[in-house]
Every structure is written in structure tokens, then in C-alpha cells.
Design a protein around this motif. Structure first.
Motif, PDB file in Angstrom:
ATOM      1  N   VAL B  24       0.816  -1.206   0.000  1.00  0.00           N
ATOM      2  CA  VAL B  24       0.000   0.000   0.000  1.00  0.00           C
ATOM      3  C   VAL B  24       0.861   1.272   0.000  1.00  0.00           C
ATOM      4  CG1 VAL B  24      -0.492   0.453   2.453  1.00  0.00           C
ATOM      5  CG2 VAL B  24      -2.282   0.749   0.762  1.00  0.00           C
ATOM      6  N   VAL B 273      -0.734   4.994   8.302  1.00  0.00           N
ATOM      7  CA  VAL B 273      -1.083   3.947   7.329  1.00  0.00           C
ATOM      8  C   VAL B 273      -1.610   2.718   8.058  1.00  0.00           C
ATOM      9  CG1 VAL B 273      -0.149   2.364   5.589  1.00  0.00           C
ATOM     10  CG2 VAL B 273       0.598   4.769   5.638  1.00  0.00           C
ATOM     11  N   GLY B 277      -5.735   2.154   7.528  1.00  0.00           N
ATOM     12  CA  GLY B 277      -5.876   1.527   6.213  1.00  0.00           C
ATOM     13  C   GLY B 277      -6.779   0.298   6.253  1.00  0.00           C
ATOM     14  N   LEU B 282      -5.199   2.972   1.632  1.00  0.00           N
ATOM     15  CA  LEU B 282      -5.105   3.956   2.709  1.00  0.00           C
ATOM     16  C   LEU B 282      -6.486   4.469   3.097  1.00  0.00           C
ATOM     17  CD1 LEU B 282      -2.305   6.359   1.355  1.00  0.00           C
ATOM     18  CD2 LEU B 282      -2.032   4.555   3.063  1.00  0.00           C
ATOM     19  N   GLY B 347      -6.848   6.809  -0.222  1.00  0.00           N
ATOM     20  CA  GLY B 347      -7.466   7.095   1.072  1.00  0.00           C
ATOM     21  C   GLY B 347      -8.148   8.434   1.205  1.00  0.00           C
TER      22      GLY B 347
END
Lengths: 484, 484
Positions: B24, B273, B277, B282, B347
Motif C-alpha cells: 500500500v 497507514v 488503512g 489507505l 485514502g
């Protein structure tokens, strides 16, 4: 002038600018020396100037879509070696880590002298097709170039800067970015730091190692020397060939990208000090000044000082609410005279004094740092008046800087005049054939170096021009000057 | 859930958090690897998170009068050697420059692992009398500690941080600063990054090399491991004795100053994170998010898209005017599905979709990143609604983080339970005698390390406590956990 230089023991700027410079950067609290050869400490007052410059420039980057990032400081020597001119230019100045713990490194790690090599290695991975372009990045970081003779902010083995790095699919967009960056620097110097600058093309001998062309900001110091104060490099496809930075274009064909890089460093603080300072110390233009207005309450030991303090705080609040950077010096150890000296030394644009008389009349006494002129301002007019005066100081300093630049630049038509003017401390504009040999000879004989070919001289393809040194055909007049 | 993890080929967080983490951070564009062992590139998206953290923390420093500055990165080895515990702690991790050009250095230059030594050498010059105190400074810089096993943002040989360094005339003011700094870190983690943290005292084995006491921020990751996420050190007069940092007090007597230092690094990005996440990538809390709202105009090739684009731009303007960080993704290469995947991976807290249906009804479709819930919002309600939802996401993420912390922390009364819980991935709170030998044994047998003695456990002088390991008298329950 209110306070004589002797009083604080500063060297006099007009008599010995080198001594004055060294005195003032130390005593105004911009920097300090350390045990580390060639390095210096940037103290809070100096660093806050740098923060203001950063903020100004960073906003220009962000508005244009240049994104900040951070690359490793340690660069494998094998990467530095990939671009031939680049390594030749930087080899003498490199610092390296040769082992980690007891393990000797096969590929020593270089403390970055600039980051083209490590960044473009990454670009080669990031860029595949035309849709991955442009890339526009920047980093604010420390840089290492070993220096034997060092001056604070001007030449140190470690310094702080920003380095912008862009990649485009074509020459035109790339060149546009080169000039855009150079223009940002011009704006920062002229509109923010109040320093009038020259812009132009560096000679092939003086360009960045690995660039096709370098364009620079050149500043004339009051003693007629030159500070290279920001550079923007057209790297063309030199690095993209060396590092394999290529992309598949709309037609499915592989192409090298065109690249540029540009940097401005803490040397800008030196330019600021040299441009505006006087025998009493720094003079900082309001837009970049960490403190724009200092308020000194003139309190006395044997009286009730409440009214004075209240009045000072009221003025502070009015100015703060308007976004003016203001500081009240209510330290009760030092005398008024000491405080005045200190704030003049630190170059704060406006000083306000508040004593019994001011409270009684509901006025403040305002003293300008640039010309030491004084005026009384009614309390109700304070915020408008201060804003006007700050603006006026900013403009006045820039105007003086423009005048200095003009005054310190002369034209020479023959080599005798050229040598004389260089000796007397001028920038000299003269025809030059652009041959490396001529340039080297001039440098050897006069210590003057080509600063740049100004843009407005560039279009001027004079057919009658003759090189100041060799007498051969010369298309343009170049600016020459001694490096600071 | 809208998009499955398989679709974008991410490892699943719940199944393999290490692989998921590595995937990620790379794929969301936070960082990239380089050829340089132990180093990484912080890419623009990752760096913009760091910039937001910097801005938040820097404002707290400035409000308290902590001033930024910059000290040389290269520290003479002779300075590092001056504080005995300090050099013992750092020696194995030091990188050095041993020669410059061909000149071998008698006193090698260390790439700063932290700056106590070089700063306090300067403090010794700057401080003469009590009027020179306190000194409160900070620098944002790069730091070098050679690491063999590296994880992006968690443990790299070079990282970015801030280091605050203060000197006071007395113990009390100094200790107050130690806790003030720790509390700033707590505020940044909890109120800004939405992560619930533990605060407390480090054990003598785990404290900073050279400190009297270290206090730390400890974070429980979703797999029950520990991240030390910020530290504040009471250096007492340990360094001031070693470096001769003393002052003449009001009575004319020479005294050593009391000092503290505190640091928070880019590891905070790892904490972010790991904390929030999910299997889609995220999840960034709104306050720190570089982009808070992404608007995707759902345009189509065979229709007039002007209305959709105008509507999207109108929404963008409304939000921008309110200071919301918004981005319109009008890239015409990628499909809607691809875009949704990408913005989930990155995210962004809120996604807004605008298609024909939305324009017609004068609504926007709003999708929350934290729970994937969808709602239609009337155009006139957009700014209020978005602000509410951003606030709600921020609170929701923090609440989840608090729950995780509680859920992942257990008490153990005996060593068997302790071992079992540590194995199962928990923070464990147990009586501990505070003897180094016991601590070492526990670490050897279970890999669990004392994280800290929480402040609310500190007052709890239990007379019945017995050490989980040796059974001897124990005054406090300590938190144990495995390092990430």
C-alpha cells in the motif's frame, strides 16, 4: 544617523564590506561558527528569514503544480559517474561515506552535491508513456560541496536549498519551464527581497555541469562584486540519454524526455544582507522581515508603567489583527539605547517608541530603519500609517537597489577600460566572442568572469561587434564581474 | 465493500499486514525504493502528508516560542564521544565521512544520528548568565542511523524528523517542557492523525542514550505490535556537565543548565497507514489528508459533457472557498472504475460523483472512504454536509483507533498468560520489578519489550505487586509489546 557604528564596534560597510559582512551576520544573530570546517549554524533569526523565503517560493511552486518530495541524501558514486560532464564538474567537491561500520563499500556513497542523478534514475522507472508526463517535483534539503575558503551564507560546505526537477515530452514545454522558474526567482528577489537583479544566459564555461544551457540570476553587491543567486538549467536530453529516461509517444515511438532543474539557496540571505545593510547593521525589507515592527515601551523604574504597557499592548493588538508581524520588547534588563542598537542591528523595518509623552498625547513615535526618519502618528491612524510606511520602505529599498545596480554597471569598448573598471569594482558590459580561450585569458588576467548574457542583449545581433579581448567578431555584449 | 482487494492485487490487511503495508505504501504513491541500501524516496503524496504534520506541529512550537534553526549535519566524532552513554548507544549505527578529497580526517565527521552533541557545544558558547535562559530551539532535518532490516517509514537508514532542544535554569521548568512536548505529540496523533496512543515513561534499558528519563508515545498496530512514535527526553544535567553548559545565576554562582530534547519523525506516516488503512488501501483522516474531497465527473464520450463539468467545477469552487482541499479528477484516459480504485487506494476521505442524473436532480453522490456509505446531497447543502461528514469521518476513525487500542491491550497476572498473550499479538500490562536482568530475560524469551509505564499506572504504588517474571516486589504495572 542615529547611532554610530563605532558604538557597537561594527566594521563600516563603506570602508570594509567583508569585515562588515562577517560582523553583521554574527552579531545580528543570523548565524554562528562551529568546529566543523566549512559549516555554520543558521540561528533562529537567520532561519526565520529562510522560512519566509521558502514560504514565498513554495507557494509559487504549488500554484504551478510543482510537488514537493524527498530523495535520499546518499547517492551511489556509480550513479554520479553516469553523466560525464556532470561528474567532471562535481568530482573535486564530493564528500563520501566509504564504509558502514567495518564494511568497506564497493560503491561509495556521495553526500548529494545536487540530485539530478538519483532523481533521474527514479524518473526512468516512473515514466513509461506520454501520459506519465510532465513530472514536476521539488525538494527542500541540505547540499554538500567541499569548499576551502568559506563565507557565511555565500560559500559553505553544507548549505540549504530547493532543487526543482521537471521532465517533459518536448523541448518547448521544457524551455518554458526553465524560464518560468527563472522568473519566479526574479520575483522573489525583486518583489520580496527588494533586490534588483540581472537575468541571462551563462557562458558554456560557467554553465551547470551536464546542462545544455544555464540561465542565472546575478546580483551586483555594493562593492561591485557578483553573486550568482539562483540558476535554472536546460538539461535538454543530456541526462535522459545517460539515465534512459524515455517514454512511448502518441505514435508508439520511444523518445527521450527533456528535462530541467533549478535551484535557489540560503545564499539569498547573503544577497539580502549585502544589498540593504548599512553601518548600523541589517536593513530587512518588510515583506521578508521576521519582525516588521518592534514596539519599545519606555518604562522607568520609579514610576507606574501600567499606562505605557497598556498602550503598547493596544498598539500591538491593532497591528497583529492586521497580520503585521510585531514584537513588544518589554525586557527590563537593557537600556533604551541598547535596545535601539539591537533592533537596528537586526534590521527591523519600523521601530515604535511609547513613553509618557506618547501616552499623554495618544500618539506613537515611529522610526524608519531605512532612513532613520521619525514621525509621530496618532493612535487612530496607526494601522493605516504603518501599512503605508512598510510599503514605502519596501519600495525605497528596491529603488536604491536598482540605482546601485545601474551605478555599478559600466560599458567598456576596449580592454584597457575593461580592466580599469573591473579593478575599480564594476560589472562591465562588453563585446565578447564567446570562445572559451578568450574567456579563460580574461579571467586569468583580470579575475573577471562572464556573469551572463542578458536577455535584452541577446536579441541584439550586432554585426559590428568585436571581442574586447581578441578583437574577433562578437555578436553580443556580455556582463563580466568578479565573484564575491 | 465496493471494491475487492483482489481487483487491485493488494495483499489483504487482515491476513498479512506486512505484505499489505509494503504494497500500500508503494502503490498509493507514498514512497519508492532506490538503489541506496536502507534509503527510500518519499514521493509527493507521502511528502504532502509529512508537510501537513509539520505544519500542525510547527505551529505548536511557534506558539510556545520554540524557534526553528539549522545546525551542521556533519558532527566531529570527538564531540559524539563526550557523553559516555550517548556514544555507547549510537556507535553501532553511525555513518562517517573519513576523508575529504585525499585528505584523511583525524577527527572523522559523523552524519548526525541526533544533534545533542553539536547543539550543546554551541549552547555552551551562547549561555553565560541566567538572562540567556531559557533556550528553546528546533530543527527539521534528515537523520542517519545505519539499519540492517528496513521497512518504509518505520525503519530506514535516513529519515526526516524534527528535534527540539531546550535549556533551562532549573529542573522544574525543564521537566515541564518535557511533558509539554510529549503532550504536543499526543495532540498531533489523537486530534490530527486520529490515532489513540499510550503515553508513559520508558524503562532505563529502553531510554535514549544519555537521558535521565525518556517519555514516549506508543502505538498499538492492528496486529498488536508496537510503534514508538515520538519521544521526549529529560536530559537533566547529563549533557550540560559533559559539554560545560553552565550559567551564572542571580546569586553569582555557576550552575549547570537542565536540558531536554524531543523528536517526532516520518514514522508518524507509518502509524497513520497502519492505524486506518483497509483492504482497499489507505484511509486518511480528513485533517491530515492532502486531498479531502475528490470530485469525479462521470463524463461519456458520445455526449455533451459541459453540464457535468460545469456542475463539478461549481461544487469544487464552493468547497475551495470554504478552505476544503478538493481535487477534480477530469482525466479522460481512465475509466470510472479505475478512478474509484485509485482514490480509494489513496485514502481520500470523501468521493463525490457527478453524472447526468446528478446534474438533472441538482445533487451530488457522496461516498465516504471510511465506511463506503453513500448518500445524495442537494447542491445547496453541499458545503455544510461535507464539513459535517469530514468531521464525522475524523471522529469515527479516532473512535475505531481507541477501540483497537483497548481491544489489543490485555492484563496478565502470570508469566504463562503473559507469554500466550504476547504470542497472540497483544500489548500486555503486567507487574514488573524494573530490574534490567528481568527485562532482558523477558525480551529473550518472548521478544516482548517494555513499551512504557503509563502515567495513570505511575501513581498506583501497589504494595502487593509481584513481578511477572521473578516474583519479586513490583511497584507498577508496565506495558509490554513486540516491536514492529
Amino acid at each position: 544617523m542615529e547611532k554610530s557604528f563605532e558604538k557597537r564596534g561594527l566594521a563600516k560597510k563603506s570602508e570594509n564590506i567583508s569585515d562588515w559582512y562577517n560582523d553583521v551576520v554574527l552579531r545580528a544573530g543570523l548565524c554562528d561558527y562551529t568546529d566543523v570546517k566549512g559549516s555554520m549554524i543558521i540561528k533562529p533569526y537567520g532561519y526565520s528569514i529562510w522560512e519566509n523565503i521558502q514560504k514565498e517560493l513554495d507557494q509559487k511552486f504549488k500554484n504551478d503544480g510543482v510537488q514537493n518530495c524527498y530523495f535520499p541524501m546518499l547517492i551511489p558514486m556509480s550513479l554520479i559517474l553516469k553523466e560525464k560532464e556532470h561528474v567532471e564538474g562535481f568530482a573535486p567537491e564530493l564528500l563520501t561515506v566509504d564504509k558502514i561500520g567495518k564494511e568497506e563499500l564497493n560503491d561509495p556513497l556521495v553526500l548529494r552535491p545536487t540530485s539530478e542523478t538519483i532523481m533521474y534514475k527514479a524518473f526512468a522507472n516512473w515514466i513509461q508513456g506520454y501520459r506519465d508526463l510532465p513530472i514536476k517535483i521539488n525538494q527542500w534539503c541540505n547540499i554538500f560541496r567541499a569548499e576551502k575558503r568559506t563565507y557565511p551564507f555565500i560559500r559553505t560546505s553544507e548549505f540549504l536549498w530547493q532543487e526543482g526537477h521537471c521532465a517533459f515530452s518536448n523541448k518547448e514545454d521544457n524551455l518554458q519551464m526553465v524560464f518560468k522558474a527563472l522568473n519566479w526567482y526574479k520575483e522573489v528577489y525583486e518583489d520580496f527581497l527588494g533586490i534588483s537583479v540581472y537575468l541571462g544566459l551563462k557562458s558554456q564555461s560557467e554553465k551547470f555541469a551536464g546542462a545544455k544551457n544555464t540561465y542565472s540570476i546575478e546580483i551586483v553587491t555594493p562593492n561591485g562584486k557578483a553573486l550568482q543567486a539562483g540558476t535554472s538549467h536546460d538539461l535538454s536530453d543530456n541526462f535522459s540519454k545517460a539515465f534512459g529516461v524515455n517514454f512511448v509517444d502518441e505514435k508508439g515511438e520511444k523518445q527521450n524526455v527533456f528535462q530541467d532543474s533549478f535551484g535557489l539557496s540560503t545564499r539569498s540571505i547573503a544577497a539580502l544582507v549585502l544589498a540593504h545593510g548599512d553601518d548600523s547593521g541589517l536593513v530587512i525589507p518588510p515583506r521578508v522581515a521576521p519582525i516588521q515592527v518592534v514596539i519599545i515601551p519606555i518604562t522607568k523604574k520609579n514610576q507606574d508603567n501600567n499606562m505605557i504597557n497598556d498602550f503598547s499592548n493596544k498598539v500591538e493588538k491593532v497591528l497583529k489583527d492586521k497580520g503585521i508581524r510585531v514584537f513588544v520588547d518589554n525586557n527590563d534588563i537593557h537600556s533604551l539605547g541598547y535596545k535601539i542598537n539591537e533592533w537596528e542591528l537586526k534590521g527591523v523595518p519600523i521601530r515604535i517608541e511609547v513613553g509618557n509623552n506618547e501616552v499623554e498625547k495618544q500618539i506613537v513615535k515611529l522610526v524608519r530603519r531605512d532612513d532613520f526618519s521619525k514621525q509621530d502618528v496618532e493612535i487612530n491612524d496607526v494601522e493605516d500609517k504603518i501599512n503605508c510606511v512598510l510599503e514605502d520602505i519596501q519600495n525605497n529599498l528596491f529603488k536604491k537597489s536598482e540605482e546601485l545596480k545601474e551605478q555599478k554597471t559600466k560599458n567598456a569598448d576596449n580592454y584597457d577600460d575593461f580592466k580599469k573598471l573591473i579593478d575599480e569594482g564594476y560589472f562591465v558590459r562588453s563585446y565578447f566572442c564567446e570562445e572559451k580561450e578568450c574567456e579563460a585569458k580574461i579571467k586569468e588576467e583580470t579575475k573577471a568572469v562572464t556573469r551572463c548574457l542578458e536577455f535584452d542583449q541577446m536579441n541584439d545581433d550586432d554585426i559590428d561587434g568585436k571581442c574586447i579581448y581578441c578583437g574577433k567578431k562578437a555578436k553580443h555584449k556580455w556582463l563580466f564581474g568578479k565573484s564575491y
